[in-house]
Design an enzyme around this catalytic site. Structure first.
Site, PDB file in Angstrom:
ATOM      1  N   HIS A  46       0.918  93.851  62.761  1.00 44.82           N
ATOM      2  CA  HIS A  46      -0.289  93.037  62.534  1.00 44.82           C
ATOM      3  C   HIS A  46      -0.023  91.941  61.489  1.00 44.82           C
ATOM      4  O   HIS A  46      -0.743  91.817  60.497  1.00 44.82           O
ATOM      5  CB  HIS A  46      -1.472  93.916  62.102  1.00 44.82           C
ATOM      6  CG  HIS A  46      -2.811  93.250  62.309  1.00 44.82           C
ATOM      7  ND1 HIS A  46      -3.958  93.908  62.666  1.00 44.82           N
ATOM      8  CD2 HIS A  46      -3.180  91.939  62.206  1.00 44.82           C
ATOM      9  CE1 HIS A  46      -4.972  93.059  62.756  1.00 44.82           C
ATOM     10  NE2 HIS A  46      -4.516  91.843  62.476  1.00 44.82           N
ATOM     11  N   ARG A  52      -6.797  91.931  69.356  1.00 42.95           N
ATOM     12  CA  ARG A  52      -7.109  93.255  68.804  1.00 42.95           C
ATOM     13  C   ARG A  52      -6.556  94.326  69.742  1.00 42.95           C
ATOM     14  O   ARG A  52      -6.558  94.165  70.967  1.00 42.95           O
ATOM     15  CB  ARG A  52      -8.630  93.435  68.687  1.00 42.95           C
ATOM     16  CG  ARG A  52      -9.232  92.678  67.521  1.00 42.95           C
ATOM     17  CD  ARG A  52      -8.785  93.233  66.160  1.00 42.95           C
ATOM     18  NE  ARG A  52      -9.416  92.544  65.047  1.00 42.95           N
ATOM     19  CZ  ARG A  52      -8.857  91.587  64.323  1.00 42.95           C
ATOM     20  NH1 ARG A  52      -7.639  91.166  64.601  1.00 42.95           N
ATOM     21  NH2 ARG A  52      -9.515  91.041  63.314  1.00 42.95           N
TER      22      ARG A  52
HETATM   23  C1  GLV Z   1      -6.694  89.150  61.436  1.00 44.31           C
HETATM   24  O1  GLV Z   1      -6.564  90.036  62.213  1.00 44.31           O
HETATM   25  C2  GLV Z   1      -7.846  88.307  61.357  1.00 44.31           C
HETATM   26  O2  GLV Z   1      -8.857  88.585  61.998  1.00 44.31           O
HETATM   27  O3  GLV Z   1      -7.795  87.300  60.623  1.00 44.31           O
END
Ligand code: GLV
Length: 309
Positions: free
Chosen positions: A272, A224
């Site tokens: 992401h 994160r």
């Molecule tokens: C993606 O960020 C997840 O938590 O699966």
């Protein structure tokens, strides 16, 4: 009684709906919280980035599932219905995609392939172009961390892992606690962050921790964005303490156009997508939890509220 899917369009709510209906054609599904006509009917909700307080609208909710490995998005809602169990996903395909991404990034660095891409005129034929460092360390040894460790072990890397509570993983040097963290970092060539986001892991990667890495180490953040203190990163790259960084997650997503990370030569950015949630592959787990929830049985992958993941 029914199951609510409340996901951003980019995560394919319709694909999840179809995958669930393929498994259980009679299932009543509401796709999109705006399409719920009778809130009393919602017994199970699958959510990602849902509006705060949304889940208080459903008085008969028996469980809520995050549509990813991470629990932080769900737990960020300060208005969750009290006493309703929360679950998250664990999924082999997601772990495979994550391992594939990390392998690609580490090998690009190890074999200096991006430098060749930037410098196609390089003529010193036969020059060795392989970083000798072999130590890959993973922060976070949960489902994803352990799957990634296995892949790098197979590739011949020396793999270490650090976690809140000590783990035993075959072939991996396992560490936990602050002193052990330093012990691991000082020998690390590639540091992979897969820690869940909790109060303890926020700002965990900062000047102090990253300075403990072996000089010239490479950082990969696929956990994160909030785990990394963004303003600490660029000086560490410019001084050479870090040889580069690959960042898939950011404190604010999408990353602003003008963010300094975008222009830095030593930073590789991805949006992401190191892994994502494959509807077909996670649907059986969601359906199983739905059935367990409505029949009052123990759920799979319960989120531990005390630890925040
Ligand atoms: C993606 O960020 C997840 O938590 O699966």
């Amino acid at each position: 009684m029914s199951l609510l899917i409340s996901l951003p369009e980019s995560m394919g709510p319709q694909a999840l709906c179809s995958a669930l209906l393929d498994l259980e054609p009679g299932l009543k599904i509401m796709t999109g919280h705006k399409n719920v006509q009778n809130p009393d009917e919602v017994e199970f909700a699958v959510v990602w980035n849902h509006p705060e307080g949304l889940l208080l609208n459903y008085p008969n909710l028996k469980a809520i599932s995050s549509y990813g490995h991470g629990a932080d998005g769900l737990l960020a809602d300060s208005k969750l219905p009290e006493g309703v169990p929360l679950v998250r996903l664990t999924n082999e395909t997601m772990a495979e995609w994550m391992s594939e991404y990390l392998l690609a990034v580490v090998l690009l660095q190890r074999r200096k392939l991006l430098q060749h891409a930037e410098n196609p005129g390089f003529v010193e034929w036969g020059t060795a172009a392989r970083h000798p460092g072999n130590q890959l360390s993973i922060l976070g040894l949960g489902y994803l961390g352990q799957a990634v460790a296995k892949v790098f072990l197979k590739m011949g890397f020396d793999v270490s892992g650090w976690s809140r509570s000590r783990k035993e993983v075959e072939g991996v040097s396992c560490f936990s606690g602050n002193e052990a963290l330093t012990e691991m970092l000082i020998k690390t060539d590639y540091l992979v962050n897969l820690l869940p986001l909790t109060t303890e892991t926020t700002d965990f990667l900062n000047t102090e921790t990253l300075s403990k890495l072996k000089h010239g180490a490479y950082l990969i953040n696929v956990g994160r964005g909030q785990t990394l203190v963004e303003e600490d990163l660029i000086p560490l790259l410019d001084e050479g303490q870090l040889s580069g960084a690959c960042l898939d997650v950011f404190r604010t997503e999408p990353l602003a156009e003008a963010h300094p990370f975008r222009k830095h030569k030593k930073i590789l950015i991805t949006p992401h997508n190191s892994s994502s949630t494959p509807a077909d592959s996670v649907a059986p787990q969601i359906l199983e939890n739905y059935k367990r929830a409505i029949s009052g049985r123990q759920l799979l992958n319960l989120i531990d509220l005390a630890h925040g993941y």
